[in-house]
Each structure stands twice: as C-alpha cells, then as structure tokens.
Design an enzyme around this catalytic site. Structure first.
Site, PDB file in Angstrom:
ATOM      1  N   THR A 383       7.902   0.188   7.175  1.00 51.08           N
ATOM      2  CA  THR A 383       8.947   0.572   6.235  1.00 51.08           C
ATOM      3  C   THR A 383      10.214  -0.123   6.715  1.00 51.08           C
ATOM      4  OG1 THR A 383       7.807   2.695   5.984  1.00 51.08           O
ATOM      5  CG2 THR A 383      10.059   2.626   5.210  1.00 51.08           C
ATOM      6  N   THR A 401       9.832   1.022   1.246  1.00 54.51           N
ATOM      7  CA  THR A 401       8.518   0.835   1.844  1.00 54.51           C
ATOM      8  C   THR A 401       7.504   0.277   0.856  1.00 54.51           C
ATOM      9  OG1 THR A 401       6.802   1.942   3.175  1.00 54.51           O
ATOM     10  CG2 THR A 401       7.693   3.160   1.300  1.00 54.51           C
ATOM     11  N   ASN A 403       4.337   0.858   2.363  1.00 55.84           N
ATOM     12  CA  ASN A 403       3.386   1.584   3.195  1.00 55.84           C
ATOM     13  C   ASN A 403       2.910   0.706   4.355  1.00 55.84           C
ATOM     14  OD1 ASN A 403       2.148   3.995   3.921  1.00 55.84           O
ATOM     15  ND2 ASN A 403       0.240   3.497   2.877  1.00 55.84           N
ATOM     16  N   GLU A 422       0.454   2.763  -1.434  1.00 55.61           N
ATOM     17  CA  GLU A 422       0.954   4.129  -1.266  1.00 55.61           C
ATOM     18  C   GLU A 422      -0.026   5.201  -1.724  1.00 55.61           C
ATOM     19  OE1 GLU A 422       3.382   5.022   0.365  1.00 55.61           O
ATOM     20  OE2 GLU A 422       4.839   3.402   0.409  1.00 55.61           O
ATOM     21  N   ASP A 425      -1.014   7.645   0.795  1.00 55.01           N
ATOM     22  CA  ASP A 425      -0.120   8.722   1.223  1.00 55.01           C
ATOM     23  C   ASP A 425      -0.401  10.035   0.509  1.00 55.01           C
ATOM     24  OD1 ASP A 425       1.189   7.409   3.204  1.00 55.01           O
ATOM     25  OD2 ASP A 425       3.090   7.179   2.150  1.00 55.01           O
ATOM     26  N   SER A 454       6.401  11.722   1.203  1.00 56.57           N
ATOM     27  CA  SER A 454       6.946  10.686   2.084  1.00 56.57           C
ATOM     28  C   SER A 454       7.699  11.337   3.238  1.00 56.57           C
ATOM     29  CB  SER A 454       7.911   9.783   1.303  1.00 56.57           C
ATOM     30  OG  SER A 454       8.606   8.909   2.174  1.00 56.57           O
ATOM     31  N   SER A 455       7.817  10.602   4.341  1.00 53.93           N
ATOM     32  CA  SER A 455       8.657  11.044   5.467  1.00 53.93           C
ATOM     33  C   SER A 455      10.034  10.401   5.446  1.00 53.93           C
ATOM     34  CB  SER A 455       7.965  10.717   6.801  1.00 53.93           C
ATOM     35  OG  SER A 455       6.772  11.446   6.947  1.00 53.93           O
ATOM     36  N   GLY A 474       9.153   4.282  10.126  1.00 55.49           N
ATOM     37  CA  GLY A 474       8.352   4.824  11.208  1.00 55.49           C
ATOM     38  C   GLY A 474       7.397   5.928  10.821  1.00 55.49           C
ATOM     39  N   GLY A 475       7.022   6.048   9.529  1.00 55.61           N
ATOM     40  CA  GLY A 475       6.079   7.087   9.145  1.00 55.61           C
ATOM     41  C   GLY A 475       6.588   8.452   9.552  1.00 55.61           C
TER      42      GLY A 475
END
Length: 572
Positions: A383, A401, A403, A422, A425, A454-455, A474-475
């Site tokens: 991302t 992002t 992904n 994505e 996710d 999403s984070s 960074g997920g």
C-alpha cells in the site's frame, strides 16, 4: 525522459526534510489560532513515497492549487511510478481538513465487489480459499475507486481543473522515467505472475526479462487512460473507451466485470471518527476501515493509565494488551457500513474500554486464547500513503492500495492499468485465512457492490500548539504504526522522529509481538519475556509519511520513512 523544471529540482534539493518529504518555504506570519482550530501556515509540505509524486504535488500548488489538487497530482503520479502499491485500478481512503469551514471529512474510494461475485469460485477442492484465484487475475479484482475519488476531489474540493492536476502524471507516463532499484526488485519478485499475462509482461518485462537499472519505463496506454480521465472526469474512466477496454479485458481473461458494475460505482463521504486523548483530538478513519475503531479502542483503554510514570517495559505491556483486545474485536464486528450493522457505540465507548482495562494484569501478559474467540489478521505491506498541508491550512492524509504487489498482476489490455486483487480482503470463506492470514467473519463476506474491510487509517492529530497528518501502508500493521505515531507525536516528537522510531506490533492472533531490531533494550526485552510475551524478530515494516505543523513557530516538517529508498532516481 521527464524534464524537471529548475524550481522543482531546487525544492527537492534545498527543502528535503527526510526521504521524499518536501517543505516549500514561505514564512508569512501565522494568524492567532485557538485549540482545535487550524489556520493556514503560510507555506506547504508534502510527504509521499516517491519524489516524482511529491514534486507533482508541489507543481500543482505552485500553479495556484490547494492541498486537494496536490493530492490528485500525488495520487495519479504514484499510479504511474509506484504501481506495485497503488494505481487507477485500486482505491483509496482519505481524510480531508477543509480550513475555511474548519471541517473534517472522510473520502471512501474503496473498491467494491462486482455484481456477479460468487464465493464458490474462490474455493478449492478442499473447501479452503483458492489463493491463486483470489489474488491473481481478473477474478481477484474489485471495481476500482481511485479514478472516481480523484474526480470527486477535483469537483468538490479543488481549485484547479482535474486536467491540470493530472498533467504531471500524464507527462511522466508518456515521456517515461527511470524506476528505482526497489521497483525493479519488486518486478523480479513477481516475474512469474507478471509473465502469465501478455499485457503485463509487455509493460514490465521487456524482452521477457526483468529490466536492468537505468531502464526507462514509458506507458503510453496508461497516459491515454489518464488523458480520458482528465478530459471527461469520472465518466472518462467508468464509461466510454476505457470502460469497454476494462470490461472486455476482464471477461476475455475469465473475469466477471460488467459495464453495470462500473456505472454503479460511487464515492462515499463519511463522518470521521473523533477521539479525545490526553488533551489531543484524533480524527481518523471510520468503517469500512477497521483502523480508526481499533485505534480509538486502544487509546480509550490507555486513557486510564499514566504511561509517562511507568518504565518502558510496563508502558509497552499495557499498550500491547490494549492492542490485543482491539484486534480481538475489529475483524469480528466490522464491515461495510452500507451493508452491516455494527456495534460502534459499544466499541467506541469509554465504559467498554473501562471493562477491557479491568481484564489487564499490571505485570503479566494475557494469552490470547484466554480471551473470547475472535478472528484476526496477519500483516500485509503493499500500500502507499502521503500527507499534505497547504498554505491555507487545508490538509490531506490519504492511503492508497491495490492490495498485493502489482495487485492481481493483470493489466487490462489497452489501458495500462493494473487491476487490484482486493477481493481477497473479503472473508471469502468465513474463518479461513486470506493472503495475510486474515480470518474474517460474516460481517465482511462479499456481496454485490459491497466494500471490503480495510486497515487503512489516514489520520489527523490536533493539539493546542501542534498538528500532525499521519498514515502508512502495512496491512494490519497500519493500525499499530499509526497508533504508535500518534503516541509519539503527543509525546512531542516531530515528523522525522516519528517515521524513524522503531516499531512493535501485536494483533491478537498469532499470539506474539512482532519486533523491529533495536526497538527494546536488553532489560526491557527480558522484562517483557518474563511477563509471558513471545517476541518475534521481524524485518522492518511500513512506509510512513508524516507532516507536522508547530503553530508556535509556524514551521512545518515533512518526513518519509527512512526504512525504504525514497526513489529519488535519475532526473533529466
């Protein structure tokens, strides 16, 4: 090759604060401000993952644009030079501060599931997720949100025509640039996937091989796609020639996109989450981001402690336990708010935090398997994020992002656009891990038109005397990176110190603390180990980009994460 005007080279060389962060100096007096109210700094700052993108933002500011125009320039240029991390085939989440109204708004340009989504196609014969289908090729791709989001920024918040803000990206795509070693290394790491698709190989594997350093990458198809977006706004992507190319390429390669999917895509404006902590106001991302809720939960728990009076080991212990409990909750309950009813009042309640705090031992780790069961995630890294403050005090924190690296690995022929992956996710198989170990619940199952969780956690931090614009890729580690950055800013650190500080991460499952080399000294390491923590060494993670503004001295500092090369590359 792209020709860089002399003023841009001067800005990059004289005002480089850290990495690719740039501050353009113009020291006009700062008007008197009150706590919680942001006034213009009289100068501007941009921190992004690549200096060509940073310079694109500066170029647009110099032409009379504001922070939102600069955000379009930065995003679209990253779509050309950082395709492994973001692009027109992906999506973004952005926090905006509109200075004239003293208003914060969250822009949700996250991807959506196509109408023909069928969970069965993502299942292997063993009933587990088929990782190859969910992460490679067109079936892994959600309907992109970034082009609509850029057009939305221009029409609702920018000062310049969209075409003017997209001009730097179009120039770089058509004239070419020399990718840095990190970009070429990422091509090498993904060569097997890229070589599956002739359209992808034609762009990134000249002669069927990984290019050498010094290679010039020209992308005429991507330039034409950007030009259509510039000329017709969102309709230049979601309708007409680009739309037909996207749908035809997806279907030819076994995908399920339709023109109806593209017609249905809409940008969402959402109300940000606001958290009061130790005299600071944090404004952060609401669902479908899980990040803001988790950050709020951690800060609400920590609000009951005076961390400054504790030694490093015990302050870290309490922070890890707060992380553990927040991650226990965030994948269990959260999803797309247009589809899922979430107990946000409970999760954001100080009373709920009081109850969680009461379960924390003052000097002993809580094994995750002793907490009520929930799903949790592993980190992902692919991302990008940038931060902007302009001369009027407008601000943008934006995380973008596709992904995984290069998303699906699939370029839609004739567009130059890498489609995202994505769909992975979503909780494609509830209880089964995705590419990052994410074990989702029913709240995050795929449905037509639904946004995947999403984070991404773009955030602002407002204090009486200082302001920060912060975020990172960074997920799942985005959440803890931004949390630790917020705590560092509140402790008085500037942008460079925030991006450089060592990191640690806990996410409920696996029950371990990921630690960057040097984050704890020997005594702290021993104390945490004795408390029952499993410390797991891990290579550095994240690519944080931060801008801080000190109202007392009217100074800005922009910094990019020193862990990765800044991509300064060769300019001609």
């Amino acid at each position: 090759m792209v020709h860089v005007p002399s003023w841009r080279v001067l800005a990059a060389s004289l005002f480089l604060v850290a990495g690719s962060g740039v501050v353009a100096a113009d020291q006009r007096p700062l008007p008197t401000s009150q706590a919680g109210t942001v006034r213009g700094p009289g100068h501007a700052a941009i921190a992004s993952a690549n200096y060509l993108a940073t310079n694109a933002g500066l170029e647009v500011l110099a032409k009379g644009g504001n922070a939102f125009d600069a955000a379009i320039a930065v995003s679209s240029t990253l779509a050309v030079v950082e395709q492994q991390s973001s692009g027109l085939g992906g999506g973004f989440m952005a926090m905006l501060h509109v200075a004239k109204d003293n208003r914060d708004v969250f822009i949700d340009a996250r991807e959506t599931a196509p109408k023909a989504v069928d969970m069965k196609v993502y299942l292997g014969k063993d009933g587990k997720p088929n990782r190859d289908v969910s992460t490679h090729g067109p079936l892994s791709a959600g309907i992109p949100g970034e082009p609509a989001g850029l057009a939305w920024l221009a029409s609702h918040y920018g000062k310049l025509p969209l075409a003017q803000s997209l001009a730097p990206a179009i120039r770089v795509a058509s004239e070419g640039y020399q990718p840095d070693a990190r970009f070429i290394g990422t091509i090498a790491e993904n060569q097997d996937v890229l070589s599956r698709y002739p359209s992808s190989a034609a762009v990134l594997l000249p002669g069927g091989k990984v290019p050498a350093q010094g290679w010039t990458l020209k992308q005429p198809d991507l330039a034409k796609t950007l030009q259509r977006l510039a000329g017709k706004g969102a309709e230049g992507f979601y309708k007409g020639d680009t739309a037909k190319l996207l749908v035809d390429a997806s279907r030819k390669a076994g995908g399920n996109w339709s023109q109806a999917d593209l017609d249905a895509y809409k940008v969402k404006e959402r109300e940000p989450l606001r958290i009061d902590y130790k005299g600071y106001r944090i404004v952060t991302a609401p669902p479908p981001s899980s990040g803001g809720v988790a950050i709020a939960e951690v800060l609400n728990i920590l609000a009951g402690y005076d961390l400054g009076k504790l030694d490093v080991a015990h302050a870290t212990h309490l922070t890890i336990e707060a992380m553990r409990r927040a991650f226990r909750d965030h994948n269990e309950y959260l999803g797309d708010p247009d589809f899922v009813k979430m107990p946000l009042d409970m999760l954001l309640s100080r009373h709920y935090a009081d109850g969680l705090r009461a379960t924390i031992s003052p000097d002993k780790a809580t094994p995750s398997d002793l907490l009520p069961a929930a799903m949790a995630s592993e980190p992902g890294m692919h991302t990008t994020h940038f931060s902007v403050i302009d001369a009027d005090g407008n601000m943008v924190a934006s995380t973008l992002t596709v992904n995984l690296e290069f998303g699906s690995g699939f370029i839609a022929d004739g567009t130059g656009v890498f489609l995202n992956d994505e769909m992975d996710d979503f909780a494609l198989v509830p209880g089964q891990p995705n590419a990052f170990g994410l074990r989702g619940a029913e709240a995050n199952k795929p449905e037509p038109g639904k946004r995947m969780l999403s984070s991404m956690s773009p955030s602002f931090v407002f204090g009486a005397d200082r302001t920060a614009v912060i975020g990172s890729p960074g997920g799942s580690t985005i959440i803890t990176q931004v949390l630790e950055g917020i705590l560092a800013f509140i402790d008085g650190k500037g942008a460079s110190a925030i991006t450089a500080q060592k990191r640690y991460h806990h996410q409920y499952l696996p029950d371990r603390v990921d630690v960057e080399d040097g984050v704890f000294d020997a005594a702290t390491t021993k104390t945490l180990t004795d408390m029952g923590y499993a410390l797991h060494p891990r290579s550095p993670w994240g690519f944080m980009n931060v801008v801080t503004w000190d109202h007392r001295s009217n100074t800005l500092e922009a910094a990019s994460d020193p862990r990765r090369p800044s991509g300064l590359g060769k300019v001609q």
